[in-house]
Design a protein around this motif. Structure first.
Motif, PDB file in Angstrom:
ATOM      1  N   HIS A  22       0.473  -0.980   0.088  1.00  0.00           N
ATOM      2  CA  HIS A  22       0.091   0.009   0.350  1.00  0.00           C
ATOM      3  C   HIS A  22       0.872   1.439   0.199  1.00  0.00           C
ATOM      4  O   HIS A  22       1.860   1.928   0.835  1.00  0.00           O
ATOM      5  CB  HIS A  22      -0.953  -0.059   0.891  1.00  0.00           C
ATOM      6  CG  HIS A  22      -1.875   1.267   1.510  1.00  0.00           C
ATOM      7  ND1 HIS A  22      -2.830   1.044   0.962  1.00  0.00           N
ATOM      8  CD2 HIS A  22      -1.558   2.315   1.705  1.00  0.00           C
ATOM      9  CE1 HIS A  22      -3.642   2.083   1.198  1.00  0.00           C
ATOM     10  NE2 HIS A  22      -3.168   3.516   2.017  1.00  0.00           N
ATOM     11  N   GLU A  78      -0.713  -1.744  -4.620  1.00  0.00           N
ATOM     12  CA  GLU A  78      -1.538  -0.318  -4.742  1.00  0.00           C
ATOM     13  C   GLU A  78      -1.301   1.183  -3.944  1.00  0.00           C
ATOM     14  O   GLU A  78      -0.571   1.262  -3.070  1.00  0.00           O
ATOM     15  CB  GLU A  78      -2.913  -0.448  -3.454  1.00  0.00           C
ATOM     16  CG  GLU A  78      -4.024   0.141  -3.554  1.00  0.00           C
ATOM     17  CD  GLU A  78      -4.924   0.503  -2.127  1.00  0.00           C
ATOM     18  OE1 GLU A  78      -4.052   0.019  -0.768  1.00  0.00           O
ATOM     19  OE2 GLU A  78      -6.497   0.922  -2.030  1.00  0.00           O
ATOM     20  N   HIS A  97      -2.499   4.921  -3.064  1.00  0.00           N
ATOM     21  CA  HIS A  97      -3.601   5.261  -1.549  1.00  0.00           C
ATOM     22  C   HIS A  97      -3.680   6.860  -2.276  1.00  0.00           C
ATOM     23  O   HIS A  97      -2.177   8.004  -1.863  1.00  0.00           O
ATOM     24  CB  HIS A  97      -3.628   4.888  -0.659  1.00  0.00           C
ATOM     25  CG  HIS A  97      -4.943   5.643   0.436  1.00  0.00           C
ATOM     26  ND1 HIS A  97      -4.373   5.505   1.518  1.00  0.00           N
ATOM     27  CD2 HIS A  97      -5.523   6.600  -0.293  1.00  0.00           C
ATOM     28  CE1 HIS A  97      -5.518   6.340   1.987  1.00  0.00           C
ATOM     29  NE2 HIS A  97      -5.995   6.701   1.131  1.00  0.00           N
ATOM     30  N   THR A 137      -6.367   3.462  -5.917  1.00  0.00           N
ATOM     31  CA  THR A 137      -7.670   3.673  -5.048  1.00  0.00           C
ATOM     32  C   THR A 137      -7.284   5.533  -4.798  1.00  0.00           C
ATOM     33  O   THR A 137      -6.318   5.612  -4.468  1.00  0.00           O
ATOM     34  CB  THR A 137      -7.287   3.333  -3.661  1.00  0.00           C
ATOM     35  OG1 THR A 137      -7.235   1.926  -3.736  1.00  0.00           O
ATOM     36  CG2 THR A 137      -8.173   3.283  -2.451  1.00  0.00           C
ATOM     37  N   SER A 184     -13.069   6.605 -12.656  1.00  0.00           N
ATOM     38  CA  SER A 184     -13.119   5.176 -12.718  1.00  0.00           C
ATOM     39  C   SER A 184     -13.059   4.768 -13.881  1.00  0.00           C
ATOM     40  O   SER A 184     -12.127   3.551 -14.309  1.00  0.00           O
ATOM     41  CB  SER A 184     -15.069   4.890 -11.616  1.00  0.00           C
ATOM     42  OG  SER A 184     -14.357   5.247 -10.312  1.00  0.00           O
ATOM     43  N   GLY A 243     -10.393   1.869  -6.825  1.00  0.00           N
ATOM     44  CA  GLY A 243     -10.425   1.431  -5.048  1.00  0.00           C
ATOM     45  C   GLY A 243     -11.033   3.662  -5.222  1.00  0.00           C
ATOM     46  O   GLY A 243     -10.618   4.045  -5.776  1.00  0.00           O
ATOM     47  N   ALA A 284     -11.963   5.607  -2.215  1.00  0.00           N
ATOM     48  CA  ALA A 284     -11.650   5.818  -1.174  1.00  0.00           C
ATOM     49  C   ALA A 284     -12.588   7.177  -0.416  1.00  0.00           C
ATOM     50  O   ALA A 284     -12.404   7.734  -1.327  1.00  0.00           O
ATOM     51  CB  ALA A 284     -10.378   6.007  -0.615  1.00  0.00           C
ATOM     52  N   ALA A 329     -16.812  -0.553  -8.769  1.00  0.00           N
ATOM     53  CA  ALA A 329     -15.365  -0.514  -8.163  1.00  0.00           C
ATOM     54  C   ALA A 329     -15.329  -1.329  -8.200  1.00  0.00           C
ATOM     55  O   ALA A 329     -15.902  -2.507  -7.228  1.00  0.00           O
ATOM     56  CB  ALA A 329     -15.810   0.349  -6.799  1.00  0.00           C
ATOM     57  N   LEU A 343     -12.189   1.703  -0.471  1.00  0.00           N
ATOM     58  CA  LEU A 343     -11.108   1.871   1.301  1.00  0.00           C
ATOM     59  C   LEU A 343     -12.181   2.612   2.299  1.00  0.00           C
ATOM     60  O   LEU A 343     -12.163   3.948   1.668  1.00  0.00           O
ATOM     61  CB  LEU A 343     -10.300   2.507   0.971  1.00  0.00           C
ATOM     62  CG  LEU A 343      -9.286   2.977   1.692  1.00  0.00           C
ATOM     63  CD1 LEU A 343      -9.013   2.307   3.138  1.00  0.00           C
ATOM     64  CD2 LEU A 343      -7.808   4.311   1.245  1.00  0.00           C
ATOM     65  N   GLU A 381     -12.058  -2.585   2.142  1.00  0.00           N
ATOM     66  CA  GLU A 381     -10.124  -2.272   2.709  1.00  0.00           C
ATOM     67  C   GLU A 381     -10.278  -1.089   4.133  1.00  0.00           C
ATOM     68  O   GLU A 381     -10.761  -0.044   3.796  1.00  0.00           O
ATOM     69  CB  GLU A 381      -8.935  -1.789   1.689  1.00  0.00           C
ATOM     70  CG  GLU A 381      -8.129  -1.498   2.197  1.00  0.00           C
ATOM     71  CD  GLU A 381      -7.151  -0.700   0.874  1.00  0.00           C
ATOM     72  OE1 GLU A 381      -7.431   0.038   0.389  1.00  0.00           O
ATOM     73  OE2 GLU A 381      -6.290  -1.148   0.918  1.00  0.00           O
TER      74      GLU A 381
END
Ligand SMILES: O=C(CO)[C@H](O)[C@H](O)COP(=O)(O)O
Ligand SMILES: [Fe+2]
Length: 221
Positions: free
Chosen positions: A35, A67, A69, A91, A104, A115, A117, A134, A138, A172
């Motif tokens: 992450h 991933e 973030h 994400t 997306s 992802g 969030a 999705a 998160l 997540e």
């Protein structure tokens, strides 16, 4: 397909001057994915790294699942560079984005998973209209921006609502998650677990990663 327990350490509080070795150590100790916390100093009051760093890491670590973030004001801007850097799951926070469906789709078209969030102040129901697109949701369990903060247990109703309504969704959690807070997350229905300080700083990383995975596994139906 039933969801699986996956543990993704956050390298935010690792020695970033030694990122490849720190990341490889986490993977060798059983991490399912990495992450990578990208902060732009605008969406959050902190600054980390961008696609050049991720690309350099990918050159050293060829096969692990990455991933990012994206704690950034304009996630659309970084889709192509991050895809080119070898990111698998992109994400991004929905809060600053006007057209979540369009962004997306761009993420998907660039070959990455999507992802979505949400910050602690964002209602989980706000995501409902986007969940068909999705791959992962998160739920932040701290205010995004810094590692090592205290876990917000009052975010668990969001996770519970998602799991009750979307049994096959990858859910997540991120922020303050470790051996002391994992039961709460797992019971609510989280299956993808981000853990920074608790894993990176552990004297036995493999034991902590295994413990987190075993707890999540014990709650999965
Ligand atoms: O997104 C984040 C902060 O915004 C990090 O992923 C998160 O804080 C992980 O670190 P820790 O487990 O130490 O809280
Ligand atoms: Fe994160």
């Amino acid at each position: 397909m039933p969801v699986q327990a996956k543990i993704g350490p956050s390298i935010l509080n690792a020695d970033l001057s030694n990122l490849a070795a720190e990341s490889q150590k986490l993977l060798d100790n059983g991490a399912d994915y990495l992450h990578l916390d990208v902060m732009d100093g605008t969406f959050v009051p902190n600054l980390t790294f961008g696609h050049p760093m991720v690309k350099s890491l990918r050159n050293k670590i060829k096969t692990a699942f990455f991933e990012t973030h994206m704690m950034v004001q304009n996630p659309e801007q970084w889709i192509e560079p991050m895809a080119d850097a070898g990111v698998n799951l992109y994400t991004f926070h929905v809060e600053p984005v006007q057209d979540v469906v369009r962004v997306s789709r761009q993420v998907q078209e660039s070959g990455m998973k999507v992802g979505l969030a949400i910050k602690p102040g964002t209602e989980v129901q706000d995501l409902e209209k986007y969940l068909s697109i999705a791959d992962v949701v998160l739920v932040m369990t701290v205010e995004p921006g810094f590692g090592g903060q205290s876990f917000m247990a009052d975010m668990m109703p969001k996770v519970k609502w998602l799991r009750e309504n979307y049994p096959n969704l990858d859910i997540e959690v991120d922020g303050g998650v470790g051996p002391k807070t994992i039961h709460c997350c797992a019971e609510a229905g989280a299956n993808m677990i981000v853990s920074g300080t608790a894993v990176v700083g552990a004297s036995d990383q493999s034991q902590v990663i295994k413990e987190l995975r075993d707890v999540v596994h014990s709650y999965l139906k």
